[in-house]
Enzyme design. Sequence first.
Site, PDB file in Angstrom:
ATOM      1  N   ALA A 171       0.835  -1.208   0.000  1.00  0.00           N
ATOM      2  CA  ALA A 171       0.000   0.000   0.000  1.00  0.00           C
ATOM      3  C   ALA A 171       0.870   1.258   0.000  1.00  0.00           C
ATOM      4  O   ALA A 171       0.612   2.208  -0.741  1.00  0.00           O
ATOM      5  CB  ALA A 171      -0.923  -0.008   1.223  1.00  0.00           C
ATOM      6  N   VAL A 172       1.924   1.272   0.840  1.00  0.00           N
ATOM      7  CA  VAL A 172       2.812   2.436   0.875  1.00  0.00           C
ATOM      8  C   VAL A 172       3.801   2.393  -0.292  1.00  0.00           C
ATOM      9  O   VAL A 172       4.061   3.415  -0.936  1.00  0.00           O
ATOM     10  CB  VAL A 172       3.570   2.506   2.226  1.00  0.00           C
ATOM     11  CG1 VAL A 172       4.618   3.608   2.205  1.00  0.00           C
ATOM     12  CG2 VAL A 172       2.584   2.743   3.372  1.00  0.00           C
ATOM     13  N   ARG A 191       7.187 -13.954  -3.153  1.00  0.00           N
ATOM     14  CA  ARG A 191       5.843 -14.082  -3.739  1.00  0.00           C
ATOM     15  C   ARG A 191       5.644 -13.166  -4.943  1.00  0.00           C
ATOM     16  O   ARG A 191       4.952 -13.514  -5.893  1.00  0.00           O
ATOM     17  CB  ARG A 191       4.769 -13.687  -2.700  1.00  0.00           C
ATOM     18  CG  ARG A 191       4.627 -14.603  -1.535  1.00  0.00           C
ATOM     19  CD  ARG A 191       3.507 -14.092  -0.606  1.00  0.00           C
ATOM     20  NE  ARG A 191       3.867 -12.849   0.082  1.00  0.00           N
ATOM     21  CZ  ARG A 191       4.530 -12.799   1.227  1.00  0.00           C
ATOM     22  NH1 ARG A 191       4.899 -13.914   1.810  1.00  0.00           N
ATOM     23  NH2 ARG A 191       4.827 -11.634   1.794  1.00  0.00           N
ATOM     24  N   SER A 192       6.251 -11.985  -4.897  1.00  0.00           N
ATOM     25  CA  SER A 192       6.001 -10.988  -5.954  1.00  0.00           C
ATOM     26  C   SER A 192       7.097 -10.934  -7.005  1.00  0.00           C
ATOM     27  O   SER A 192       6.972 -10.170  -7.971  1.00  0.00           O
ATOM     28  CB  SER A 192       5.887  -9.584  -5.344  1.00  0.00           C
ATOM     29  OG  SER A 192       4.902  -9.567  -4.372  1.00  0.00           O
ATOM     30  N   CYS A 234       2.492   7.476  10.807  1.00  0.00           N
ATOM     31  CA  CYS A 234       1.590   8.327  10.021  1.00  0.00           C
ATOM     32  C   CYS A 234       0.761   9.288  10.872  1.00  0.00           C
ATOM     33  O   CYS A 234       0.627  10.470  10.549  1.00  0.00           O
ATOM     34  CB  CYS A 234       0.670   7.458   9.179  1.00  0.00           C
ATOM     35  SG  CYS A 234      -0.010   6.056  10.082  1.00  0.00           S
ATOM     36  N   GLN A 249      -8.330   6.506  12.432  1.00  0.00           N
ATOM     37  CA  GLN A 249      -7.330   6.126  11.435  1.00  0.00           C
ATOM     38  C   GLN A 249      -7.871   5.146  10.400  1.00  0.00           C
ATOM     39  O   GLN A 249      -8.571   4.186  10.713  1.00  0.00           O
ATOM     40  CB  GLN A 249      -6.111   5.530  12.148  1.00  0.00           C
ATOM     41  CG  GLN A 249      -5.425   6.546  13.051  1.00  0.00           C
ATOM     42  CD  GLN A 249      -4.162   6.036  13.711  1.00  0.00           C
ATOM     43  OE1 GLN A 249      -3.975   6.258  14.904  1.00  0.00           O
ATOM     44  NE2 GLN A 249      -3.288   5.370  12.965  1.00  0.00           N
ATOM     45  N   SER A 294      -5.996   1.530   5.684  1.00  0.00           N
ATOM     46  CA  SER A 294      -4.825   1.342   4.810  1.00  0.00           C
ATOM     47  C   SER A 294      -3.512   1.410   5.590  1.00  0.00           C
ATOM     48  O   SER A 294      -2.493   0.922   5.110  1.00  0.00           O
ATOM     49  CB  SER A 294      -4.814   2.380   3.689  1.00  0.00           C
ATOM     50  OG  SER A 294      -4.966   3.669   4.220  1.00  0.00           O
ATOM     51  N   HIS A 339      -6.229   9.671   7.554  1.00  0.00           N
ATOM     52  CA  HIS A 339      -6.488   9.690   8.995  1.00  0.00           C
ATOM     53  C   HIS A 339      -7.080  11.050   9.393  1.00  0.00           C
ATOM     54  O   HIS A 339      -6.671  12.099   8.868  1.00  0.00           O
ATOM     55  CB  HIS A 339      -5.180   9.532   9.781  1.00  0.00           C
ATOM     56  CG  HIS A 339      -4.521   8.191   9.660  1.00  0.00           C
ATOM     57  ND1 HIS A 339      -5.138   7.093   9.122  1.00  0.00           N
ATOM     58  CD2 HIS A 339      -3.274   7.774  10.057  1.00  0.00           C
ATOM     59  CE1 HIS A 339      -4.311   6.065   9.171  1.00  0.00           C
ATOM     60  NE2 HIS A 339      -3.170   6.449   9.733  1.00  0.00           N
TER      61      HIS A 339
END
Length: 349
Positions: A14-15, A40-41, A129, A156, A159, A249
């Site tokens: 996500a980040v 995995r990726s 964050c 918050q 994500s 957030h």
Amino acid sequence: MDGYNVAVVGATGAVGTRMIQMLEESKLPIASVKYLASKRSAGKVLKFKGADVVVEELVPDSFNNINLALFSAGGGVSKKFAPEAVKRGAVVVDNTSAFRMEEGVPLVVPEVNEDALYKHKGLIANPNCSTIQMVVALEPLREVYGLKKVIVTTMQAVSGAGNRAIQELHDETQAILNGEEYEPQVLPVSGDKKHYQIAFNPLAQIDVFEDDGYSHEEWKMIHETKKIMADQDLQVTATCVRVPVAVAHSEAVWFELEKDGADVAKLQSILKTAPGVVLQDDPKNQIYPQAVNAEGKKDTFVGRIRADKEQANSFHLYCVSDNLLKGAAWNSVQIAERLHALNLMRVPD
Ligand code: A2P
């Protein structure tokens, strides 16, 4: 030098995906990018400025010839691999909590404590964050009036717990609307014993609980704020709540200033021109920050500034920011831009 060789660790997350986007938009001179993730990726194809980049499995030698490495693949990955990157000459900006409170590791929000970058030894930590957007909103006021005490309650977005948490919010909401059963597996904390419904149900737990009853997220807000503001006497306390929002957030912040003389108009006027802040404070016209408007933006939106009715020199504000951008990817890339501007993009001898 034509530019920096940049590695993104956790590029599929996500980040990480936002880090790529922030690098694409950045004026930082970039010669090459390398996308790293788990096995995995490996082989997955992502883009950089329209060109294909194949994701590679993260190994220590991934950092050979890398000048800048942005990490956001979890604390365990940073603990193991960030020192390997620095050893190979890369400056690391780490978005996890692995090194934030370590002595000698700058914990940086450029609008607040850019000077801390001068002391880096190869590794710079990106704060939590929820802490970042709060200090961006409070620092301009602190500079004028001093800051004595902060009490914050956060709302918050999911994500912050990664792509799996966003998926869980969507799937669970859909299931409940369809009248179907859904077994939560990720939130509030993927590694904790129990999982609870987040759809239509705020959860007062972010990260695991400490022995004193505070969640680790609350602990981070308290201690990171003191470190960033370089004021161990600053009184800070937090209640962190996960809400059924995908991105951005929101925070309700009560604060007490040290000096006399502030009023709402003066605080608004300071925040109107403060770096990284957009003032949205016009209650008569129903103008105040909202998560849906903050998503995708780099700024921290501030509004609802009110004087406390009971206590002198004390005020409330409400701030909202994209937790994946200013709360993570943008703050990291902004740190890199500042390192470049200050001629600090190298591991000191
Ligand atoms: P992968 O996609 O291969 O699992 P999020 O915060 O959205 O959950 O994303 C976490 C990021 O961290 C992903 O890019 C993920 O890669 C990466 N990651 C997780 N574990 C590891 C690991 N052991 N080594 C390298 N990258 C990892």
